[in-house]
Write a protein that holds these residues in place. Structure first.
Motif, short mmCIF file in Angstrom:
data_model
loop_
_atom_site.label_atom_id
_atom_site.label_comp_id
_atom_site.label_asym_id
_atom_site.label_seq_id
_atom_site.Cartn_x
_atom_site.Cartn_y
_atom_site.Cartn_z
N ASP A 356 5.44 30.70 -13.46
CA ASP A 356 7.21 30.30 -14.40
C ASP A 356 7.61 29.57 -14.75
O ASP A 356 6.81 28.70 -14.56
CB ASP A 356 7.50 30.24 -12.17
CG ASP A 356 7.83 31.06 -11.21
OD1 ASP A 356 8.55 31.76 -11.25
OD2 ASP A 356 6.15 31.53 -10.93
N ARG A 358 10.65 28.28 -15.46
CA ARG A 358 12.83 27.93 -15.69
C ARG A 358 12.99 26.95 -15.77
O ARG A 358 13.43 25.67 -15.62
CB ARG A 358 12.99 28.00 -13.66
CG ARG A 358 12.23 29.46 -13.13
CD ARG A 358 12.31 29.01 -11.43
NE ARG A 358 11.44 30.68 -10.39
CZ ARG A 358 12.06 30.64 -9.73
NH1 ARG A 358 13.24 30.20 -8.95
NH2 ARG A 358 11.54 32.09 -9.19
N VAL A 454 10.20 28.43 -5.91
CA VAL A 454 8.09 28.33 -6.46
C VAL A 454 7.59 27.68 -5.60
O VAL A 454 6.64 28.82 -5.07
CB VAL A 454 8.38 27.18 -7.81
CG1 VAL A 454 7.23 27.02 -8.32
CG2 VAL A 454 9.49 28.06 -8.62
N GLU A 455 7.95 27.52 -4.23
CA GLU A 455 7.28 27.14 -3.29
C GLU A 455 6.84 27.78 -2.79
O GLU A 455 5.77 28.59 -1.56
CB GLU A 455 7.55 25.59 -2.99
CG GLU A 455 6.75 24.10 -4.13
CD GLU A 455 7.30 22.87 -3.36
OE1 GLU A 455 7.79 22.73 -2.25
OE2 GLU A 455 7.04 22.09 -3.85
N ARG A 459 3.43 29.06 -4.34
CA ARG A 459 2.92 28.34 -6.25
C ARG A 459 3.32 26.92 -6.00
O ARG A 459 4.09 26.59 -5.23
CB ARG A 459 3.74 28.98 -7.86
CG ARG A 459 3.11 30.80 -7.00
CD ARG A 459 4.11 31.39 -8.18
NE ARG A 459 6.10 31.51 -8.41
CZ ARG A 459 6.35 32.23 -7.61
NH1 ARG A 459 5.44 33.46 -6.85
NH2 ARG A 459 7.73 31.62 -7.56
N ALA A 461 4.76 24.16 -7.39
CA ALA A 461 6.12 23.31 -8.83
C ALA A 461 5.75 22.34 -9.13
O ALA A 461 5.02 20.90 -9.10
CB ALA A 461 7.27 23.06 -7.82
N GLY A 475 6.43 26.73 -12.43
CA GLY A 475 5.45 27.72 -11.76
C GLY A 475 4.37 27.83 -12.03
O GLY A 475 4.12 27.97 -12.71
#
Length: 672
Positions: A356, A358, A454-455, A459, A461, A475
């Motif tokens: 990820d 972001r 994310v968590e 995953r 973060a 992520g």
């Protein structure tokens, strides 16, 4: 993290330091291999001399030397067994070889000696190598540690002399010398050897650490809580040895069958000779009938019924990247009806990757800009997460800006200056913010939401700050192997139940990967003994469990399972030695294929046993009831042996592997 207690009540674990005779076992195995090699060499020199018509004085002494070099060890073992009033197969082999030489079949007897000596030497070498690999795990723990006195003075002592209550200092880059608990300090400890977690774990005051794990950053003061003999590493060794020993009853059963059959053969042959003679039969005809009986009742075809299919399957699997260590393992693979899979390095590739990128609203950064900024900060770092960020930026072809003033805080993150601005990258819960105001508050709120998403997806973060204001979240997670989902579906179709995931990783990461792979039974946060317990729970329910793993922490479960398979490319030495089979090329999809191949081999074994049984019983009845000519008895016996041998060799062709793969896919579709 829970305390690790593996020792069973009343069964002390041997001290890690003390007394493993590592060299003695290997020295004997190597010596036995050398004697066997000498016998093979002498036989190969003598055979062409005999076949080309050279006088016997030239090749006879060579055969005699082959008898001595290859036969003295089994002869000694046979005599020892005889002293214990047991009839050993070693002794029968020596008697058969001498008997062959006595009637002029010197070459046949030498061939028996060579084959038997070679197989025994290979078994000894394999056993010694496995024992060395298990005990070599103890080398992961350092031999010395820095002990702190009451006045803070440092003293270097042997880890074997550490006592419960001692305080030791673990500097960055050092391995932990004993199991204990952190008193103060913060560090990132790589404990993959114990839990299989792919990323270092932050350790602070109150956290438990294990001997042999590696402290990456930050100094730790640790109070010792277990003696060296009770450390997790020592207990893993003990568990592997204990679990491996549980396979011994099968070997004992085989030896018992060999003993009974050997005695039965001797007794039956004597009876076939003596009974007719006692009723006035002719000596020559009685002896001839007994010799014929010995030949036709010999279980050569029965023995050959089992081995060629299994060995052919082993050879075929080996050509396609699966090393199956023995015929017994191939037979066990055919019986598997439940599978337990490790996560990191087995279902996944074992390497953290950015999943990820972001940018936060109002940060004026694109995904590429955010990733490049994070890579600039992480570039000097050796942390696995840092490497993942830098690799992701390079994979996208991004230009990584220059950074100055690199600083790293263990368990928190890194901080640099890029184009005059302070960039911080690290753990969201630990990275402090420096800016204030409405903009910072909005960014912090947006960052918290992104971190949560994310968590929750399983995953890791990573928060990126610029001048104390959050500007983005990354992520990072381990990536599922491309063939993982298809492999899980195939294993479920073959065994009738979905595989179980057993991992030391955190539950959220495990649940995410399991969902992607199609696994519903997830056991996360497991230490080595917990994986063993999960395997034994399945076996208590009557299932024959196959465990697939790659790490040191998987070794006890690999040993305790009905069958264990290790991933070869990244697998630890202990896992590779403990496992019954190794996937050399790390192709997870070969697991269901080799199971299907093993089941094909088992079907051929059954076919061969029927053929051999029909021939053997028919010839024996003919000899006992009627009059079976010796040449016809030899022809029938050898003919049945050839038939079952050729039938077993059918699996040598590559078509057998392709057929196994097709069978596995067909089974999957039919169950779907």
């Amino acid at each position: 993290m829970p305390s690790v207690l593996l020792q069973r009540p009343g069964r002390p674990v041997p001290a890690a330091a003390a007394t493993v005779p590592r060299r003695r076992t290997r020295v004997f195995a190597v010596a036995e291999a050398r004697w066997a090699g000498a016998a093979v060499a002498l036989f190969l020199i003598a055979l062409p001399l005999q076949l080309t018509g050279v006088p016997a004085w030239a090749w006879g002494p060579l055969y005699a030397a082959a008898y001595l070099t290859g036969g003295w060890e089994p002869a000694r073992e046979g005599v020892r067994a005889l002293r214990d009033r047991t009839l050993d197969v070693d002794l029968l082999m020596i008697v058969a070889a001498i008997g062959a030489a006595a009637i002029g079949q010197v070459m046949d007897g030498a061939l028996l000696i060579v084959i038997f000596a070679t197989s025994g030497a290979l078994e000894s070498l394999a056993t010694a190598r496995t024992q060395d690999a298990v005990r070599g795990l103890l080398d992961l723990a350092p031999t010395t540690a820095t002990r702190l006195g009451g006045d803070g003075a440092e003293e270097t002592v042997a880890t074997a002399h550490l006592a419960v209550g001692d305080i030791i200092l673990i500097r960055p880059g050092e391995r932990v010398g004993a199991d204990g608990r952190v008193l103060d300090g913060t560090g990132e400890v790589d404990q993959a050897t114990i839990t299989g977690e792919p990323l270092p774990v932050v350790k602070e005051a109150g956290d438990e650490v294990f001997a042999g794990t590696l402290n990456g950053t930050g100094a730790l003061r640790v109070r010792v809580e277990r003696d060296a003999s009770d450390s997790v590493i020592a207990r893993i060794v003990a568990m592997v040895e204990e679990a491996s020993a549980t396979k011994a009853p099968t070997q004992l059963f085989i030896e018992k069958i060999e003993q009974r059959y050997s005695l039965g053969m001797v007794a039956a042959t004597l009876a076939v000779f003596a009974i007719p003679l006692g009723f006035g039969g002719d000596l020559t005809s009685s002896l001839l009938r007994a010799m014929t009986f010995m030949i036709v009742a010999s279980p050569c075809a029965v023995v050959l019924a089992t081995m060629p299919p299994l060995l052919s399957a082993i050879a075929t699997a080996g050509r396609h990247g699966v090393l199956v260590k023995s015929a017994v393992v191939m037979e066990r693979l055919a019986q598997v009806d439940a599978v337990a899979l490790d996560k990191t390095g087995t279902l996944t590739e074992g390497t953290p990757r950015v999943t990820d990128v972001r940018p936060l609203p109002g940060s004026d950064l694109t995904e590429g800009g955010l990733l490049a900024l994070a890579a600039a900060a992480e570039h000097p770092s050796e942390h696995p997460l840092a490497r993942a960020v830098v690799d992701a930026a390079r994979a996208r072809g991004l230009t990584i800006p220059a950074a100055v003033g690199f600083a790293s805080a263990p368990g928190i993150g890194v901080r640099v200056r890029v184009d005059g601005r302070t960039i911080a990258v690290g753990a969201p819960a630990r990275l402090p913010g420096d800016a204030t105001g409405a903009t910072s508050a909005q960014a912090s709120e947006a960052a918290s939401e992104a971190v949560r998403e994310v968590e929750e997806g399983g995953r890791t973060a990573v928060l990126v700050q610029r001048d104390g204001v959050p500007v983005g979240v990354l992520g990072i997670a381990d990536r599922l192997r491309p063939d993982a989902a298809a492999t899980v579906a195939s294993l479920a179709a073959l065994t009738g139940r979905t595989p179980m995931l057993v991992t030391g990783d955190n539950p959220r990461a495990a649940a995410r990967l399991a969902a992607e792979a199609g696994i519903t039974d997830v056991r996360a946060g497991l230490l080595p003994q917990d994986k063993v317990a999960a395997v034994r729970e399945q076996e208590t329910a009557g299932r024959r469990v196959l465990v697939v793993g790659d790490g040191v922490n998987d070794a006890p479960a690999l040993a305790a399972a009905h069958t264990g398979i290790a991933m070869g490319r990244a697998g630890s030495d202990l896992a590779l030695e403990t496992a019954d089979a190794v996937i050399v090329r790390d192709e997870l999809a070969t697991v269901p294929t080799v199971i299907a191949l093993a089941r094909m081999a088992r079907r051929l074994v059954v076919q061969n046993l029927v053929i051999a049984g029909v021939f053997l019983s028919g010839l024996v009845v003919w000899d006992l009831v009627g009059h079976l000519p010796l040449p016809l008895g030899v022809l029938g016996h050898e003919g049945s042996t050839v038939v079952v041998g050729l039938n077993g060799l059918r699996l040598l062709r590559d078509a057998a592997w392709n057929r196994a793969a097709t069978t596995e896919r067909t089974t999957e579709r039919s169950r779907a």
